[in-house]
Structures are given as structure tokens and as C-alpha cells.
Design an enzyme around this catalytic site. Structure first.
Site, PDB file in Angstrom:
ATOM      1  N   TYR B 296      37.400  87.820 -50.032  1.00  0.00           N
ATOM      2  CA  TYR B 296      37.017  88.104 -48.639  1.00  0.00           C
ATOM      3  C   TYR B 296      37.146  86.840 -47.800  1.00  0.00           C
ATOM      4  O   TYR B 296      36.502  85.824 -48.081  1.00  0.00           O
ATOM      5  CB  TYR B 296      35.589  88.629 -48.604  1.00  0.00           C
ATOM      6  CG  TYR B 296      35.209  89.325 -47.316  1.00  0.00           C
ATOM      7  CD1 TYR B 296      35.302  90.706 -47.210  1.00  0.00           C
ATOM      8  CD2 TYR B 296      34.740  88.614 -46.230  1.00  0.00           C
ATOM      9  CE1 TYR B 296      34.933  91.356 -46.033  1.00  0.00           C
ATOM     10  CE2 TYR B 296      34.377  89.254 -45.056  1.00  0.00           C
ATOM     11  CZ  TYR B 296      34.473  90.627 -44.962  1.00  0.00           C
ATOM     12  OH  TYR B 296      34.107  91.269 -43.800  1.00  0.00           O
ATOM     13  N   TYR B 346      41.788  92.597 -39.957  1.00  0.00           N
ATOM     14  CA  TYR B 346      40.376  92.573 -40.334  1.00  0.00           C
ATOM     15  C   TYR B 346      39.877  94.006 -40.302  1.00  0.00           C
ATOM     16  O   TYR B 346      39.500  94.528 -39.257  1.00  0.00           O
ATOM     17  CB  TYR B 346      39.591  91.689 -39.360  1.00  0.00           C
ATOM     18  CG  TYR B 346      38.093  91.684 -39.574  1.00  0.00           C
ATOM     19  CD1 TYR B 346      37.523  90.992 -40.645  1.00  0.00           C
ATOM     20  CD2 TYR B 346      37.238  92.353 -38.708  1.00  0.00           C
ATOM     21  CE1 TYR B 346      36.147  90.966 -40.834  1.00  0.00           C
ATOM     22  CE2 TYR B 346      35.859  92.341 -38.895  1.00  0.00           C
ATOM     23  CZ  TYR B 346      35.325  91.638 -39.955  1.00  0.00           C
ATOM     24  OH  TYR B 346      33.960  91.618 -40.138  1.00  0.00           O
TER      25      TYR B 346
END
Ligand SMILES: [Zn+2]
Lengths: 147, 394
Positions: B296, B346
Site C-alpha cells: 500500500y 488510487y
């Protein structure tokens, strides 16, 4: 840094969430005192405030008043995005209070070139967004008893 | 099954997404419906068969809205995990648990939002921050002092990490350069064909020191969905199953959302370590058996910290592990081969899970030449964390 009143500006800072667990802290701040919650049973200090002691699970607590002396544990210098409640670049510090707990506050009067891990600071109180009186960090001034 | 429990019982059989953009031009609800249908189409499963949805918070489209719009008649399982991007992998764990126990047969996971053209997380506190509740009380101790966005809130950790281990802004920049290199070769990526140099990174403006603009992921509009069924069923579907070998959640001691500043070592992520231990135990393997990873990357420093907490290198060694080329497509541990959230888009970590599936299928646009048996996919930090190990069948 300008010292214009902050109570009238438009800001994204949410209003304080004042609860029965933390009301003492904000009230003390308005009166210029930095209080730290203390377990009444095992005397462990805790911050941020919470209803129980994570060491012994007691719900009984009192407070101690901090000396407001502290050292810089970490910091950031904020450039973007900007909020009307602050002047930028904005220095924000995480400090170790002499009593052992930590605290976050904005730093006034210290240039970014002068920032150093472990540098000596102290907590003062100043008007923040929504007119709240809250901690601010500044260079530690030598006091009478320390000279 | 390995390691007992649900390991190996369920698999991701379908992935589907909308385009990733800066202005989708349609509703978040429509994005959700589109990506769910795309994932079901990829899985070869009819929408009427869906009987479960598993989501994570900050999702604006409730499962009942998607079920209604798509004419899904019955749901026997629906859950929602808190903590935004930290929870990105946890809905897949919920789905695997539901499928493994027979509570549901076809569970869909999605994230769909107009995070760029609508409310941007990077602009300031989200709308729910203004609800006075214990859930938002933690903001009392950060927001009034100017820590309003995730980048600003992570900066203390990154600054202390640099000070402790001698890491530099260039060490963070290498993550950004790598992601943009991978994105440049991924037609689906927002930054397709637009790689950057370390110099570009160093010339990008400060956001919250030590984070520069190019240390921060982009903000995107789009939707990504996943379809989870039993591994047995997945074997009869069009694509090779990405078997869920392990899936875990973690909250560490004295955890506070984005601001666990009161622990002894604020640059450590004990919740990530807790997730890692569970993954290795469930899957019966360790970091040495992981062939590729999707870590991440809302902000570059967290990739370095996660490499260390997952045990790919020692504490403080991530900067050297990265500089030595281990994260490249032909390296020891190819990382974020889709371009990451820095380069592809994103979609709050869910697009990374889809890349994990493609790596297992062998269809990444940056597919490593070596065989890929096991892929680690992680959720966000420093918040309550979640992660998965996806594996090839057999
Ligand atoms: Zn106690």
C-alpha cells in the site's frame, strides 16, 4: 508569525469533541494549565485522555499539572494544503513532556533550519481555530529557578 | 488446506474495474455498478448469483444500492470493515470466511468513488470528521494544531525514521520512481507513458516535510471490484483461481487512527507485524516464499516501513533493499508492478488486490519472468491494518 485572532476565519478544523473523559483537559487549557490524566490506583499517567487505565483498568483518575517543559520527539513542516487557521510554512511538533507523556502542538518562533530532535521546548497557550485556547510550543525560556 | 482454518478454501475468480481518471463524469453509484458487472463478467458468474457483499468504510455506495440497481434479489451476507484504506484487504478475508463456512457462495468486494472530482482526502478532513463522536474524538489531539490530512499525519513517523536510520528523501523517491516506471508500461494507469526521474522527485514541492508532492499518491475517480467464490468452484470458471492462502487484520497496542504517536517507537507498525505473523502462520510460509508484493503506497515511506515489518529486510535496511534493485520486475521481490497508487490510480488499495490476481494469472503488464506462486497484498498504514497472501492453485 502574525497573531491575528483565529476565531473569525474560515477553517476546516473540526470543532472539539468534548466528552466527559476529556473535558477537564480543555477546561485546564483555557485557564492556561496543562493537565495530565493520572490513574488514581497505579498512578500511571496517560494522554490523550481515556475513561480507564490501560495498565490496571481502573476507572478512577485524577490529574497532575505538567511543568510544560518538553523536548522535541519528531516534527513536520507543513506547506500544503493550507488552512486559514494557520500561517505557513507551519511547524508542528510531537514532544516528550518532562512527566513522560507526549503531546502534539504547533510550534511558534522556531525556524525550520533550527529544528533539532531533542531540542528543549515549552508549552504555552494560544488562541487556535474556533477561538479555542490550546497548547502551542515555543523555545524554552530560562526561568528564575533555573538560573 | 494449509495451516488450518479457511486457508485455501476460497479464491478470487473475477476482477473488474472502470477506467481510472480525474473526473469520471458519472455517479459513484454507477461506477460501483459498472465495476461489479465487469468483475462478474471476468468471473463468468451471473449477477443474480451474487449472495454476499463485503465492503470497507469510506465507501459511499451501500451494498443494498448496488444490489437494487443490478437486480440482485437476495443477499445472505454483507459486512463492512472500518478504517478506510487500512481495511482494504479485510473485506476479502470476510468474503473468504463467508464462502469457507457456507454462509455465502458468491461474494463481491468493491470500492468505487469520485475521490478526485468529488471529495479529496488530501484536501482536509472528510465530511464525517465533523460528527462529534468517540470515533472522531482522536481528531482533538491533531487537527487543531494543523495536522489535517493523511500526509501531514504520517510525517512525524517518516521524519523520525529518517533520523534513526539515515534514510533520505531520495530513498523515499526511489519508491516513486519505481512505481512510475511500472505505471509507464501499464495502459490502464493514469501515468501510462509518463515515467519520472529521481531528480523530478527531488524537485517536487514540499507537502509536509519530509514528504514531497511525488511521495504522495494521486487522487482518482474509479471503481474496482473482486469476485470471491470457493476454490473448487473457481476451478470451473474461465480464469485461473487466485487462491486466498491467508488473510488477516491487525490492531496494535495503543492504536489511534493515523496518529499512534504515544507508543515507545512511533516509527514501528506493530499492527502490520501482527498481520504478518498471522499470514505466515495461516499460509504455512514466510517472507522468503513470497514472489512478488503489492504494498500500500498512499505515501512512499510506508512502503519502506512495510518491507521491514513484513520481514523482507531488517529494521532500517529497506533503503538499501530498495536501492539494490530488489523491487524491480526482475528483482528478488517485484513490488507494485501495476504502478501502485502512485502511478496507476488510487482506488483505496483495491486496485492493488486486482494486480495481485493478475500476477497469479500471469497477466500483469509487468509480469516477472520468474514463476509467481505467492503474492503479498497489503492495506494501508499507520491505521488498523489488513493484508492477503494470494497463491496459484495446485
Ligand atoms: Zn492504573
Amino acid at each position: 508569525m502574525s497573531e491575528a485572532p483565529r476565531s473569525v476565519v474560515r477553517t476546516a478544523v473540526p470543532r472539539l469533541v468534548v466528552t466527559q473523559d476529556n473535558e477537564f483537559w480543555f477546561r485546564a487549557a483555557r485557564e492556561g494549565r496543562l493537565e495530565i490524566q493520572r490513574c488514581a490506583d497505579c498512578h500511571t499517567l496517560r494522554h490523550p485522555p481515556a475513561p480507564a487505565c490501560p495498565e490496571c483498568r481502573s476507572f478512577d483518575w485524577d490529574t497532575v499539572e505538567s511543568s510544560r517543559r518538553c523536548t522535541l520527539h519528531s516534527y513536520t513542516v507543513i506547506h500544503h494544503p493550507r488552512d486559514d487557521a494557520f500561517d505557513y510554512p507551519l511547524v508542528v511538533g510531537l514532544v516528550d513532556l518532562e512527566e513522560g507523556t507526549r503531546l502534539v502542538a504547533d510550534v511558534s518562533g522556531v525556524d525550520r533550519e533550527e529544528l533539532e530532535f531533542g531540542m528543549e521546548l515549552e508549552v504555552c497557550f494560544a488562541e487556535h481555530a474556533h477561538g479555542e485556547i490550546l497548547p502551542r510550543l515555543r523555545r524554552r525560556e530560562k526561568r528564575e529557578e533555573e538560573r | 488446506m494449509t495451516g488450518g482454518g479457511f486457508s485455501g478454501a476460497a479464491a478470487i475468480a473475477g476482477i473488474g474495474a472502470t477506467e481510472f481518471s480525474k473526473d469520471s463524469g458519472r455517479s459513484e453509484w454507477q461506477l460501483a455498478c459498472e465495476c461489479v458487472l465487469a468483475a462478474l463478467d471476468d468471473a463468468g458468474v451471473d449477477a443474480a448469483e451474487v449472495d454476499g457483499f463485503s465492503l470497507f468504510t469510506m465507501e459511499n455506495n451501500p451494498e443494498i444500492a448496488v444490489a437494487r440497481a443490478l437486480g440482485i434479489p437476495r443477499l445472505s451476507f454483507f459486512s463492512r470493515i472500518p478504517h478506510g484504506g487500512g481495511g482494504a484487504c479485510a473485506p476479502v478475508q470476510q468474503a473468504a470466511l463467508a464462502v469457507a463456512t457456507g454462509v455465502a457462495d458468491v461474494v463481491v468486494v468493491y470500492r468505487a468513488f469520485n475521490e478526485r472530482s468529488g471529495h479529496r482526502f488530501g484536501a482536509g478532513p472528510p465530511p464525517f470528521a465533523y460528527t462529534p463522536s468517540t470515533d472522531q474524538e482522536y481528531r482533538n489531539w491533531i487537527n487543531p494544531y494543523g495536522l489535517l490530512t493523511p500526509a501531514q499525519q504520517e510525517a512525524f513517523l517518516a521524519m523520525l525514521y529518517m533520523h534513526k536510520y539515515g534514510a533520505t528523501s531520495e530513498d523515499f523517491g526511489r519508491i516513486s520512481v519505481l512505481s512510475r516506471k511500472h505505471a509507464a508500461n501499464n495502459p490502464k494507469a493514469w501515468f501510462y507513458g509518463r515515467p519520472i526521474t529521481l531528480e523530478d522527485h527531488q524537485n517536487s514541492r514540499w507537502i509536509a516535510e519530509p514528504l514531497r508532492l511525488l511521495d504522495c499518491c494521486q487522487e482518482s475517480d474509479g471503481g474496482q471490484a473482486l469476485v470471491i467464490v470457493s476454490t473448487e468452484r473457481a476451478r470451473d470458471l474461465p480464469n485461473p483461481p487466485a487462491v486466498i492462502r491467508a488473510a488477516a487484520q491487525g490492531v496494535g497496542p495503543q492504536q489511534i487512527s493515523m496518529s499512534s504517536y504515544y507508543r515507545d517507537d512511533i516509527d514501528r507498525l506493530p499492527e502490520v507485524n501482527l498481520v504478518a505473523d498471522q499470514l505466515w502462520r495461516q499460509a504455512g510460509l514466510g517472507p522468503a516464499e513470497i514472489d512478488a508484493a503489492v504494498l500500500y503506497d498512499a505515501f512512499t515511506p510506508m512502503v519502506l516501513l512495510q518491507l521491514e515489518e513484513y520481514g523482507f529486510c531488517g529494521l532500517g535496511e529497506a533503503k538499501d533493499f530498495v536501492a539494490d534493485g530488489n523491487l524491480e520486475v526482475d528483482g528478488r521481490l517485484p513490488v507494485n508492478t501495476h504502478g501502485g497508487q502512485l502511478g496507476e490510480g488510487y482506488i483505496h488499495g483495491v486496485n492493488g488486490i486486482a494486480e495481485g490476481v493478475r500476477l497469479i494469472r500471469g497477466t500483469s503488464t509487468n509480469q516477472p519472468a520468474k514463476p509467481i506462486e505467492n503474492v503479498l497484498v497489503t492495506g494501508g498504514s499507520p491505521v488498523p491494518h489488513s493484508a492477503l497472501v494470494l497463491g496459484a492453485d495446485g
